[in-house]
Design a protein around this motif. Sequence first.
Motif, mmCIF file in Angstrom:
data_model
loop_
_atom_site.group_PDB
_atom_site.id
_atom_site.type_symbol
_atom_site.label_atom_id
_atom_site.label_comp_id
_atom_site.label_asym_id
_atom_site.label_seq_id
_atom_site.Cartn_x
_atom_site.Cartn_y
_atom_site.Cartn_z
ATOM 1 N N GLN A 79 -74.347 -87.046 72.605
ATOM 2 C CA GLN A 79 -75.634 -86.377 72.756
ATOM 3 C C GLN A 79 -76.788 -87.345 72.498
ATOM 4 O O GLN A 79 -77.774 -87.367 73.238
ATOM 5 N N SER A 80 -76.676 -88.154 71.441
ATOM 6 C CA SER A 80 -77.735 -89.132 71.157
ATOM 7 C C SER A 80 -77.867 -90.138 72.289
ATOM 8 O O SER A 80 -78.983 -90.510 72.681
ATOM 9 N N ASN A 88 -82.247 -90.325 78.810
ATOM 10 C CA ASN A 88 -83.135 -89.436 79.558
ATOM 11 C C ASN A 88 -84.618 -89.701 79.296
ATOM 12 O O ASN A 88 -85.470 -89.051 79.915
ATOM 13 N N LEU A 89 -84.936 -90.610 78.390
ATOM 14 C CA LEU A 89 -86.346 -90.879 78.093
ATOM 15 C C LEU A 89 -87.010 -91.541 79.298
ATOM 16 O O LEU A 89 -86.595 -92.605 79.747
ATOM 17 N N GLU A 130 -79.611 -101.334 62.062
ATOM 18 C CA GLU A 130 -78.466 -101.292 62.965
ATOM 19 C C GLU A 130 -78.428 -99.975 63.739
ATOM 20 O O GLU A 130 -78.105 -99.957 64.932
ATOM 21 N N LEU A 131 -78.760 -98.853 63.080
ATOM 22 C CA LEU A 131 -78.793 -97.564 63.773
ATOM 23 C C LEU A 131 -79.836 -97.569 64.881
ATOM 24 O O LEU A 131 -79.563 -97.109 66.005
ATOM 25 N N LEU A 132 -81.026 -98.090 64.611
ATOM 26 C CA LEU A 132 -82.062 -98.136 65.639
ATOM 27 C C LEU A 132 -81.699 -99.102 66.760
ATOM 28 O O LEU A 132 -82.029 -98.859 67.928
ATOM 29 N N GLU A 133 -81.003 -100.185 66.433
ATOM 30 C CA GLU A 133 -80.518 -101.088 67.482
ATOM 31 C C GLU A 133 -79.521 -100.380 68.379
ATOM 32 O O GLU A 133 -79.493 -100.583 69.604
ATOM 33 N N TYR A 180 -78.892 -98.047 74.355
ATOM 34 C CA TYR A 180 -78.671 -97.030 75.391
ATOM 35 C C TYR A 180 -79.945 -96.649 76.133
ATOM 36 O O TYR A 180 -79.876 -95.868 77.088
ATOM 37 N N GLY A 181 -81.082 -97.156 75.725
ATOM 38 C CA GLY A 181 -82.320 -96.829 76.431
ATOM 39 C C GLY A 181 -83.427 -97.784 76.038
ATOM 40 O O GLY A 181 -83.780 -97.896 74.855
#
Length: 578
Positions: free
Chosen positions: A114-115, A121-122, A141-144, A149-150
């Motif tokens: 989902q993330s 989709n942005l 690392e999470l933000l990377e 993916y976008g």
Amino acid sequence: MTTKPIKWTHLKYLFWFGPILTVMGITAQEVAGEWSPVSLALLIAGLLIIGLWLLLLDQIAPGFWGRRSTQVGTNAIIATLAMFVIIGLINFLGVRYGVQIDLTENQLFTLSPQSQQVVRNLDQSVKVWVFESPANPADQELLENYRRYGSNLEFEFVDPQLQPEFAQKFNVNYIGEVYLEYGNQRELVQTISQGERLSEVQLTNAIERITGDRTDKVYFLQGHGERPLEASDEAGLSQAVSALETKNFTVEPLNLAEQTAVPDDASLIVIAGPKRALFEPEVQALEDYLAQGGSLLVMIDPDTNPGLEPLLSDWGVMLTNQIVIDASGQGRLVGLGPATPLVTQYGDHPITQDFGTGFSIYPLAQPVDTQPVEGIQETPLVITNPQSWAENTPEQQPLEFNEQEGDRPGPLVLGVALSRQAESSTASPTLEPETTETPDAEGEDTDEPETTETPDAEGEDTDEPEATETPEASPSPIQTDKSQAKEDDAESRLIVYGNSNFATDSWFDQQLNPDIFINSVSWLSKRDAQALSISPKEPEDRRINLTPVQSGILGWLALLIVPAFGFLTAGMLWWLRR
């Protein structure tokens, strides 16, 4: 006259000036931060000396290249350089085409489907502002992972003390606040700390909220013993309601006994576990709502009669009031009884497209049977394993499959999704011209609407302005737009589950249960363009809580018993081999 040969014995020591000057040139560049004439001159001089030494090496040391030691040394140098080149290429490819393998149980270091879909989709830039310094490696690392993916997702870590202008811009009150910025919109996601890091769940939900262009209203039917919307002895729907609100849904109760029809702003109606039968006008209001392209989520428990048979039978759905028994033994491994099916099989539908063989739990459920109806498309959503059966006499113990008493073997369907073309999609355009002709009639001298229709139909030559006002009074472009909008959403949708316990507070956060419920609501609200997938998961607490007695036993084992056993074994081996 003969000349003496040049002696190169002492010239070989000049070779060391080459590496020394080369290192001096590189060091000067690193210290200055740029290539200056001095650093370039040192580097070039050093490289020239090394080159001259290689050319004159055979004269300095005759037979040098033919020595075995030279060949071995040359091979070693070439192999070392090749190793460095290979390692450099591997690192280059690894940085440019990174591949990660997540071996954690819940895939904690991998974004949920989902993330991933939300970031893909942005269509405009979304920036995450983290007011914390220094940046936490886990948050970075999470933000990377999001940015992989976008490309439209950006992030920046800001020290609010060194950059107070940004802190004032976002009205930051505490260090650790995380904000989303989308155009002119700003939203606080959460406040992080050493004990609470950036959450994928909250960040994904915040991105959906701030970029969402619609807010759907979900009405929960009340008045017949349905599940309460607030927390109530773990039987309420407070967690489900909270999850819907994070997805830009507005939740309100609905009592059809107090009004004659479903509100016009309803995106869907949820009937969760009614214990008493609905009145006939209420059932008729729900049937009319579905006929006009509405959506309905029905969750009915066994041993109840909500009086929805006319509505469900029109869609080919039947509830047999039996209880599903799971004899596979899978549930017992996690403490579940046979009357609590553990499901791992799902239908081919957008609601369950990414579930794979994940688990979902349905305590005290009844099977949902269907029969084909022309014009209705049905898809099973939740399917039990072949070792299950529908028990017709659950009061008889022990529970055993008995076909003579009406038991039915599995696999059984616990939930089904149905859709069909709305019946009112062709009739709705004829209703709007009548409403638009009424102002024309009221605006004329005569108060009869027929007087405005007669000149249009017969073409009278009267000098009244009705003939010129009639084209202006019928807003055909608006009517066409409305008709087109209705045609786009002119699909009636219905989902029926033979269980409502899976959405209650005591079971909602178990495995895929929240995804089943949220995806069902999203599909019924016709958010087909948005992600229907598995929600992000939070890390599970795997700490072992030991009692003082258990801690003492573990300490004695580590400090005394295990070492003593090792020494004893070693002593016995020495004694036998001496």
